[in-house]
Design a protein around this motif. Structure first.
Motif, PDB file in Angstrom:
ATOM      1  N   LEU A  97      -0.514   9.803  -8.353  1.00 53.94           N
ATOM      2  CA  LEU A  97       0.932   9.713  -7.947  1.00 53.94           C
ATOM      3  C   LEU A  97       0.859   9.118  -6.373  1.00 53.94           C
ATOM      4  N   LEU A  98       1.661   8.195  -6.451  1.00 57.00           N
ATOM      5  CA  LEU A  98       1.961   7.657  -4.906  1.00 57.00           C
ATOM      6  C   LEU A  98       3.213   7.960  -4.423  1.00 57.00           C
ATOM      7  N   ALA A 113       0.814  -1.210  -0.015  1.00 60.23           N
ATOM      8  CA  ALA A 113      -0.114   0.010  -0.200  1.00 60.23           C
ATOM      9  C   ALA A 113       0.923   1.276   0.060  1.00 60.23           C
ATOM     10  N   PHE A 114       0.612   2.194  -0.962  1.00 58.02           N
ATOM     11  CA  PHE A 114       1.488   3.343  -1.056  1.00 58.02           C
ATOM     12  C   PHE A 114       0.375   4.658  -0.748  1.00 58.02           C
ATOM     13  N   PRO A 115       0.701   5.578  -0.081  1.00 59.29           N
ATOM     14  CA  PRO A 115      -0.072   6.584   0.254  1.00 59.29           C
ATOM     15  C   PRO A 115      -0.127   7.580  -0.972  1.00 59.29           C
ATOM     16  N   ASP A 116      -1.103   8.279  -1.379  1.00 58.70           N
ATOM     17  CA  ASP A 116      -1.254   9.262  -2.483  1.00 58.70           C
ATOM     18  C   ASP A 116      -1.101  10.620  -1.811  1.00 58.70           C
ATOM     19  N   LEU A 117      -1.257  11.702  -2.688  1.00 53.93           N
ATOM     20  CA  LEU A 117      -0.893  12.930  -2.357  1.00 53.93           C
ATOM     21  C   LEU A 117      -2.226  13.380  -1.562  1.00 53.93           C
ATOM     22  N   ASP A 118      -3.291  12.902  -1.459  1.00 54.76           N
ATOM     23  CA  ASP A 118      -4.373  13.282  -0.659  1.00 54.76           C
ATOM     24  C   ASP A 118      -4.731  12.485   0.586  1.00 54.76           C
ATOM     25  N   GLY A 119      -3.838  11.612   1.107  1.00 54.10           N
ATOM     26  CA  GLY A 119      -3.926  10.984   2.176  1.00 54.10           C
ATOM     27  C   GLY A 119      -4.621   9.411   2.019  1.00 54.10           C
ATOM     28  N   GLY A 120      -4.809   9.236   0.829  1.00 55.33           N
ATOM     29  CA  GLY A 120      -5.644   7.998   0.554  1.00 55.33           C
ATOM     30  C   GLY A 120      -4.447   7.024   0.554  1.00 55.33           C
ATOM     31  N   SER A 121      -4.980   5.618   0.264  1.00 53.67           N
ATOM     32  CA  SER A 121      -3.863   4.614   0.131  1.00 53.67           C
ATOM     33  C   SER A 121      -4.205   3.725  -1.125  1.00 53.67           C
ATOM     34  N   HIS A 122      -3.195   3.407  -1.751  1.00 55.57           N
ATOM     35  CA  HIS A 122      -3.647   2.340  -3.226  1.00 55.57           C
ATOM     36  C   HIS A 122      -2.537   1.296  -3.142  1.00 55.57           C
ATOM     37  N   ARG A 123      -2.934   0.252  -3.575  1.00 57.29           N
ATOM     38  CA  ARG A 123      -2.173  -0.813  -4.109  1.00 57.29           C
ATOM     39  C   ARG A 123      -2.073  -1.001  -5.476  1.00 57.29           C
ATOM     40  N   VAL A 124      -1.079  -1.199  -6.425  1.00 55.34           N
ATOM     41  CA  VAL A 124      -0.871  -1.095  -7.810  1.00 55.34           C
ATOM     42  C   VAL A 124      -1.693  -2.469  -8.175  1.00 55.34           C
ATOM     43  N   GLY A 125      -1.705  -3.500  -7.368  1.00 60.40           N
ATOM     44  CA  GLY A 125      -2.727  -4.632  -7.623  1.00 60.40           C
ATOM     45  C   GLY A 125      -4.424  -4.143  -7.676  1.00 60.40           C
ATOM     46  N   ASP A 126      -4.578  -3.058  -7.332  1.00 61.66           N
ATOM     47  CA  ASP A 126      -6.097  -2.634  -7.313  1.00 61.66           C
ATOM     48  C   ASP A 126      -6.309  -2.474  -8.827  1.00 61.66           C
ATOM     49  N   TRP A 127      -5.274  -2.173  -9.810  1.00 60.16           N
ATOM     50  CA  TRP A 127      -5.740  -1.990 -11.097  1.00 60.16           C
ATOM     51  C   TRP A 127      -5.653  -2.959 -12.063  1.00 60.16           C
TER      52      TRP A 127
END
Length: 182
Positions: free
Chosen positions: A127-128, A53-67
């Motif tokens: 951007l993460l 999980a990487f944070p984004d610039l708005d405080g959210g979190s994403h995994r590349v696997g989500d895409w």
């Protein structure tokens, strides 16, 4: 050496080495890491890339696997990397030309620096933030020198299709994306 505008000596040397390595590779081996038949050997690092999980610039979190389910172009970059900054508009244009693909920028930088950068040079893709820890991740993906920029193109199943250390060639990336259905 004295104070280098808020940068410690180690950071200065690391950035200088990274830029020098990237410039050399971009000149002499522009597609140094273009994938070949052995692209699947990076499965462990790819799994880490997909699940971390990487944070984004708005405080959210994403995994590349989500895409997963569509091709994903991951571009490792930094605000202090001149070749990275130069290629950002081209990557943004490519992301608009290939809406069936997902583009993601992973910053080897701080969120504050990245926010300041996108205020001047906006991009339409996420951007993460990975910070300096991204260097080990890039090395695991086959980027031994840890140079920037470094791009990895994943197929719809999350497997590595192509890798490029140095700036990408737009026509090559576009062709690769088309072969992946994007």
């Amino acid at each position: 050496m004295g104070n280098i505008t808020g940068m410690d000596r180690r950071t200065f040397l690391l950035r200088t080495l990274t830029l020098a390595t990237t410039a050399w590779l971009a000149r002499y081996m522009p597609t140094a890491l273009a994938a070949d038949a052995t692209a699947g050997k990076d499965a462990g690092a790819t799994g880490d890339l997909l699940t971390r999980a990487f944070p984004d610039l708005d405080g959210g979190s994403h995994r590349v696997g989500d895409w997963q389910g569509k091709p994903v172009l991951i571009n490792f970059w930094a605000t202090w990397c001149a070749p990275c900054v130069k290629e950002m508009p081209a990557l943004d244009a490519l992301s608009k030309q290939h809406p069936q693909a997902q583009f993601v920028g992973i910053g080897v930088d701080t969120a504050d620096n990245m926010r300041k950068f996108v205020a001047k040079v906006p991009v339409s893709y996420p951007l993460l933030v990975a910070g300096p820890g991204a260097i080990d991740l890039m090395r695991g993906l086959g980027n031994g020198p840890g140079g920037l920029p470094f791009s990895v193109l994943l197929d719809k199943n999350g497997g590595i299709s192509h890798k490029v250390l140095g700036t990408v060639k737009e026509d090559e990336v576009s062709a690769w994306l088309k072969t992946l259905g994007a």
